[in-house]
Scaffold this active site. Structure first.
Site, PDB file in Angstrom:
ATOM      1  N   SER A  33      -0.781  -1.266   5.896  1.00 54.13           N
ATOM      2  CA  SER A  33      -0.299  -0.121   6.763  1.00 54.13           C
ATOM      3  C   SER A  33       1.036  -0.641   7.411  1.00 54.13           C
ATOM      4  O   SER A  33       1.663   0.125   7.884  1.00 54.13           O
ATOM      5  CB  SER A  33      -1.256   0.127   7.874  1.00 54.13           C
ATOM      6  OG  SER A  33      -2.572   0.036   7.529  1.00 54.13           O
TER       7      SER A  33
ATOM      8  N   GLY B   6      -5.443  -3.048   8.442  1.00 57.07           N
ATOM      9  CA  GLY B   6      -5.002  -1.509   9.502  1.00 57.07           C
ATOM     10  C   GLY B   6      -5.161  -1.893  10.997  1.00 57.07           C
ATOM     11  O   GLY B   6      -4.616  -1.001  11.608  1.00 57.07           O
TER      12      GLY B   6
ATOM     13  N   LYS C   9      -8.199   0.528  -5.420  1.00 57.35           N
ATOM     14  CA  LYS C   9      -9.337   0.018  -4.548  1.00 57.35           C
ATOM     15  C   LYS C   9     -10.615   0.821  -4.998  1.00 57.35           C
ATOM     16  O   LYS C   9     -10.670   1.863  -5.263  1.00 57.35           O
ATOM     17  CB  LYS C   9      -9.193   0.241  -3.032  1.00 57.35           C
ATOM     18  CG  LYS C   9      -8.248  -0.736  -2.478  1.00 57.35           C
ATOM     19  CD  LYS C   9      -8.378  -0.701  -1.060  1.00 57.35           C
ATOM     20  CE  LYS C   9      -7.118  -1.237  -0.233  1.00 57.35           C
ATOM     21  NZ  LYS C   9      -7.037  -2.764  -0.310  1.00 57.35           N
TER      22      LYS C   9
ATOM     23  N   GLY D 292      -3.329  -7.203   8.030  1.00 64.49           N
ATOM     24  CA  GLY D 292      -2.703  -7.517   9.493  1.00 64.49           C
ATOM     25  C   GLY D 292      -1.080  -8.002   9.471  1.00 64.49           C
ATOM     26  O   GLY D 292      -0.629  -8.015  10.434  1.00 64.49           O
TER      27      GLY D 292
ATOM     28  N   ARG E 126      -6.547 -20.350   7.045  1.00 64.73           N
ATOM     29  CA  ARG E 126      -6.729 -21.722   7.244  1.00 64.73           C
ATOM     30  C   ARG E 126      -7.985 -22.282   7.289  1.00 64.73           C
ATOM     31  O   ARG E 126      -8.424 -23.389   6.740  1.00 64.73           O
ATOM     32  CB  ARG E 126      -6.514 -21.750   8.967  1.00 64.73           C
ATOM     33  CG  ARG E 126      -5.424 -21.881   9.343  1.00 64.73           C
ATOM     34  CD  ARG E 126      -4.805 -22.459  10.875  1.00 64.73           C
ATOM     35  NE  ARG E 126      -3.607 -22.464  11.144  1.00 64.73           N
ATOM     36  CZ  ARG E 126      -2.540 -23.652  10.927  1.00 64.73           C
ATOM     37  NH1 ARG E 126      -3.184 -24.433  10.165  1.00 64.73           N
ATOM     38  NH2 ARG E 126      -1.504 -23.367  11.353  1.00 64.73           N
TER      39      ARG E 126
ATOM     40  N   ASP F 226       0.672  -1.077   0.016  1.00 62.86           N
ATOM     41  CA  ASP F 226       0.070  -0.176   0.086  1.00 62.86           C
ATOM     42  C   ASP F 226       1.039   1.081   0.037  1.00 62.86           C
ATOM     43  O   ASP F 226       1.812   1.301   0.861  1.00 62.86           O
ATOM     44  CB  ASP F 226      -0.825  -0.025   1.122  1.00 62.86           C
ATOM     45  CG  ASP F 226      -2.181  -0.923   1.055  1.00 62.86           C
ATOM     46  OD1 ASP F 226      -2.385  -1.501   0.184  1.00 62.86           O
ATOM     47  OD2 ASP F 226      -2.755  -0.736   2.047  1.00 62.86           O
TER      48      ASP F 226
END
Lengths: 295, 227
Positions: free
Chosen positions: A237, A154, A82, A215, A166, A25
């Site tokens: 991020s 984020g 996006k 994440g 998973r 990003d």
């Protein structure tokens, strides 16, 4: 034979060329250049990274085309951008700009709470988030040429990306042990087209490239997702909210190539400065979770 | 052609996207490498194993030992170049390429060239210059059939053109002897070249089911002569 553009093969094909790579990003042309120099395979052009969208609130929309064009001019690698879920006009605008991939993303505020974009109508390929096999196959049925986990964007907390990876990979493993007559009910239960369920059972994987996202903040996070069986990594991020973005970006790129080599992972993880501070995904109230967006 | 079992079938399996357990086990001592820093290395491995050749993923210089040839896959040439520099692969790859077959597809072809009109690490092994993203951005990516007469070497009775998939592809701008042109588009632009045991294609045979280009590369690597 006439040359054919915009075919499903070239859409999936670009994602195949991104495999084993890191998509980052970026919010400025300067950041895009840093990402390219660090070895990113593509950049996601945004006005705000997910961590800031979370903090600032309000309606999150497609970025200003001027910013996207500046980022496209700054780098030679593919540029993604996006659009809001269901906002096919934002997608038409990005296609007109010549963006290389569109992310129909839960990180932006949804424009349609029932329908996603009919992605077959576009020459530009789409990537969509998914939390489980049914969601992934619904997106592929709509024309997505690449899938990513949703994770919880984020937060800098990898736990939701792991959960979604998973879920998808585990469901594919279970599907392979099912008898033919069980597929009809299974397809109904997960809300996916039967022919795609059959195809996944036969292939033993999704029929498109499958990245991890949402994440990921460290080289170890990236290698974890690769070892789980993902084809590549999105970092949102995690890079530009850390203390030393160029160094962290390059380290994550190396970690994705050498994801199975702990000695190299140890080496590249050294002295990267503070990671993004982050926020435990488990602490988020239900209304602050982005992964639930999408149908 | 994929058999559609349902009128609602939409997706088509991306060729050669298969998990390891679905890929045939290799046979024999002859082995070629696939540079596995980033990109479509798995697709090349699937093609080679379908033919019956042992494959090794190459990420570090020592991985090149004992290989008869190497494929540099499609991907992002800037990423592959940077990782090759960071892990000390540039010189070992140049040395390898002076005596062994190397085939670069798309990003790999850029990496083999001596000039890509841009500051980025290149092997400079082939007397070709390339223009990156010569056809434009992704919306201009295309597939088309092209004639490749050289493939007759490995498939004398096969008259079919080769189905070439171009993805944000480069063009080969100039080919200087000892390099020679192997294939052109209908309009004459060059998309494949060979220089002795070195091979460059702007397109992606690893995204098709047609093994002729892989067999042609194996021929350059000496496969068949050792058995």
């Amino acid at each position: 034979m006439e040359a054919q553009t915009g075919s499903y093969k070239v859409k999936v094909g670009l994602a195949q060329m991104l495999k084993g790579g890191v998509i980052m990003d970026v919010v400025t042309p300067e950041q895009a250049k840093i990402a390219e120099d660090a070895g990113a395979v593509a950049v996601m052009a945004l006005e705000r990274v997910p961590a800031d969208i979370r903090k600032q609130g309000g309606v999150a929309r497609m970025s200003d085309p001027e910013l996207i064009l500046k980022i496209m001019d700054a780098v030679s690698i593919p540029v993604m951008a996006k659009v809001r879920i269901g906002h096919f006009v934002e997608a038409q605008i990005l296609e007109a700009l010549g963006v290389d991939y569109i992310d129909e993303s839960e990180v932006l505020t949804p424009a349609d709470e029932e329908h996603h974009i009919d992605k077959h109508n576009f020459k530009v390929p789409f990537v969509c988030g998914a939390r489980n096999l049914g969601e992934a196959l619904r997106r592929i049925a709509e024309g997505a040429a690449m899938i990513r986990t949703k994770g919880e964007a984020g937060t800098g907390d990898v736990v939701e990306a792991v959960r979604h990876a998973r879920a998808v990979l585990g469901e594919i493993r279970r599907l392979q042990t099912m008898a033919e007559e069980e597929l009809y009910t299974y397809a109904k239960e997960i809300g996916a087209p039967l022919d795609l369920v059959r195809e996944v059972k036969e292939l033993g994987r999704l029929p498109v490239v499958n990245f991890a996202a949402g994440g990921i903040a460290t080289p170890a996070d990236a290698a974890l997702m690769m070892q789980l069986g993902m084809d590549g990594i999105f970092v949102g991020s995690g890079i530009f909210k850390s203390e030393d973005p160029p160094k962290r970006a390059a380290a994550i790129v190396k970690a994705v190539t050498h994801y199975n080599d702990p000695a190299i992972l140890a080496e590249v993880s050294k002295g990267l400065g503070e990671p993004m501070r982050g926020q435990q995904a488990a602490d988020l109230p239900a209304e602050a979770r982005l992964a639930g967006r999408g149908w | 052609m994929v058999v559609r079992r349902s009128p609602f079938a939409i997706a088509m399996p991306a060729p050669n996207l298969l998990p390891p357990e679905k890929v045939p086990a290799p046979r024999g001592n002859f082995a070629v490498g696939v540079l596995a820093l980033q990109g479509s290395f798995w697709e090349h491995e699937v093609m080679l194993r379908k033919i019956g050749v042992a494959v090794r993923e190459v990420r570090r210089p020592a991985d090149l030992d004992g290989l008869a040839g190497l494929i540099i896959p499609g991907g992002e040439s800037t990423t592959i170049g940077k990782l090759a520099v960071d892990f000390g692969l540039l010189e070992p790859l140049r040395t390898f390429g002076r005596t062994h077959a190397i085939w670069g597809t798309c990003a790999g072809a850029i990496f083999l060239s001596k000039d890509a009109r841009r500051e980025q690490p290149l092997l400079g092994l082939m007397e070709i210059t390339v223009e990156r993203n010569a056809f434009g951005r992704q919306v201009a990516s295309f597939e088309v059939d092209i004639p490749v007469p050289a493939l007759k070497t490995v498939a004398p009775d096969d008259e079919r053109p080769f189905h070439a998939v171009f993805i944000r592809a480069p063009l080969i701008e100039t080919v200087t002897p000892p390099a020679e042109v192997l294939a052109r588009l209908e309009d004459g632009r060059i998309v494949a070249a060979r220089q002795g045991h070195l091979l460059a294609t702007a397109f992606h045979p690893e995204l098709t089911a047609d093994t002729r280009f892989h067999r042609y590369f194996l021929h350059l690597a000496g496969w068949g002569t050792d058995r």
